[in-house]
Design an enzyme around this catalytic site. Structure first.
Site, short mmCIF file in Angstrom:
data_model
loop_
_atom_site.label_atom_id
_atom_site.label_comp_id
_atom_site.label_asym_id
_atom_site.label_seq_id
_atom_site.Cartn_x
_atom_site.Cartn_y
_atom_site.Cartn_z
CB SER A 237 65.70 107.62 93.31
OG SER A 237 65.89 108.02 92.20
CG ASP B 134 58.99 103.29 94.71
OD1 ASP B 134 57.98 104.22 94.10
OD2 ASP B 134 60.32 103.10 94.68
CG HIS C 26 61.30 106.49 95.16
ND1 HIS C 26 61.46 105.42 95.00
CD2 HIS C 26 62.03 108.00 95.21
CE1 HIS C 26 62.77 106.26 94.30
NE2 HIS C 26 63.07 107.17 94.39
#
Length: 402
Positions: free
Chosen positions: A164, A334, A367
């Site tokens: 991320s 995601d 995610h």
């Protein structure tokens, strides 16, 4: 012309003075430039290390944390008591093996777990920086971490790993310091923040700034916190970390501690109660202004923009292909950082004939899959690192030398 802002934080006190771990004063001799045109220094960087640095300092792995992560990557968190966010991946015999590698993880610049940020005290005023702290970028975070790497006497990192926002740092570091990174593992990330993601962040920031306890960012001086706004920001963000399938599997439309609808605005559904709990517990460990600053840093991230809008040029230092070896990982469910974002990075790397591999992991966890128990992801990471270790002659575990 407005003169560049200089933040001097050498005497800044920490809002969390009792945190365990390591801290170092950086940029003491020369202030560190920021992308905004301001400078900062000296400043404090809080970090943790795990494992043993070998004799030739060739086994160091820098782990970069995500938006709400911190340096306590594989040990109980000192505030919440929960296991470290990558405890399943970092440790003796695990994919990031602390019997083989020396792990470094630092709280990012602008953070709130010991590193200088808006919650720290400005020594010139005796008050928390608040919004007088300069806006920082992913590039600024990476510069600060490389000063730490210099401080530790490490010329080249064996690998840089992160998911991320951590993946953004990995990309930035590999692009800006190609000769100082042997390999890079960006996970569930992108080369720039999308309009949708910027929009989600703006909702969170507006929730914080609409809280009457925010006081224009000066809440700490009043000994209060905008907990309601920060809680709502966390709730909104947390939805984006999950997939619809994961939410349905976990909660469905199940009611919370009741047999029938309450016909009120209490938490009728389990998913409502879950989100409220996520919001309430988050405010105990995170600072609202830090949330504003770090989300802004993600919004500003655009690796191609730094290279004339051509992403491939970010991986072509001096007109030559980057020497960094890459492995990119994405997850099928995601929707915050979808696989297409990783493929765009892979295409840029392929354009310059870089050494790159790419794996899309089948997962319905959204995610957050990179933080959860995903055996295939763990196997990919282990395999990539073991291949690198054999190439660099790091096949022998260092546990016996402790």
């Amino acid at each position: 012309m407005v003169a560049p802002l200089h933040i001097h934080s050498s005497a800044a006190s920490s809002t969390r003075p009792n945190l365990p771990g390591r801290r170092v004063q950086l940029a003491a001799d020369r202030p560190m430039p920021l992308d905004s045109g301001a400078t900062i220094g000296p400043f404090t960087l809080a970090y943790q290390t795990y494992g043993t640095l070998n004799a030739d300092r060739s086994n160091a792995i820098l782990v970069c944390h995500a938006l709400t992560g911190d340096q306590f990557v594989c040990e109980p968190h000192p505030v919440t008591g929960k296991p470290g966010w990558w405890s399943m991946l970092i440790g003796p015999g695990l994919p990031i093996d602390t019997d083989r590698y020396f792990i470094i993880c630092a709280n990012v610049l602008g953070g709130c777990m010991g590193t200088t940020g808006p919650a720290e005290t400005d020594p010139e005023t005796g008050r928390p920086f608040g919004l007088t702290f300069p806006v920082i970028t992913i590039g600024d975070m990476v510069r600060a971490q490389m000063l730490l790497v210099d401080h530790l006497g490490i010329d080249q990192l064996f690998c840089v790993i992160g998911g991320s926002m951590g993946g953004m740092q990995v990309l930035q570091l590999a692009s800006a310091y190609p000769d100082r990174v042997f390999a890079a593992l960006p996970i569930a990330t992108a080369a720039r923040h999308s309009a949708q993601n910027i929009a989600f962040h703006e909702v969170g920031r507006q929730a914080i700034m609409a809280d009457p306890d925010w006081h224009g960012g000066d809440y700490a001086a009043r000994d209060i916190r905008p907990t309601r706004g920060l809680s709502v920001a966390r709730m909104a963000a947390h939805i984006t970390y999950l997939s619809e399938t994961a939410l349905h599997r976990k909660f469905g439309r199940n009611l919370q501690d009741r047999q029938r609808l309450g016909f009120s605005f209490d938490a009728d559904f389990q998913v409502e109660s879950y989100l409220r709990h996520q919001g309430m517990t988050f405010v105990d460990r995170f600072d609202a202004n830090s949330y504003l600053y770090i989300t802004r840093a993600m919004d500003y991230f655009d690796l191609a923009a730094e290279h004339g809008g051509v992403l491939a040029d970010a991986f072509r230092p001096g007109g030559k292909p980057t020497p960094v070896r890459f492995c990119l990982v994405s997850f099928t469910s995601d929707w915050l950082f979808p696989t297409a974002e990783s493929r765009a990075i892979v295409h840029g790397l392929n354009t310059v004939a870089a050494n790159v591999s790419f794996v899309e992991i089948a997962s319905d966890k959204g995610h957050d899959a990179f933080l959860l128990d995903e055996p295939e992801f763990h196997r990919v990471m282990r395999g990539f690192l073991e291949g690198l270790a054999e190439h660099r002659g790091l096949g022998q575990r260092l546990v016996a030398s402790r």
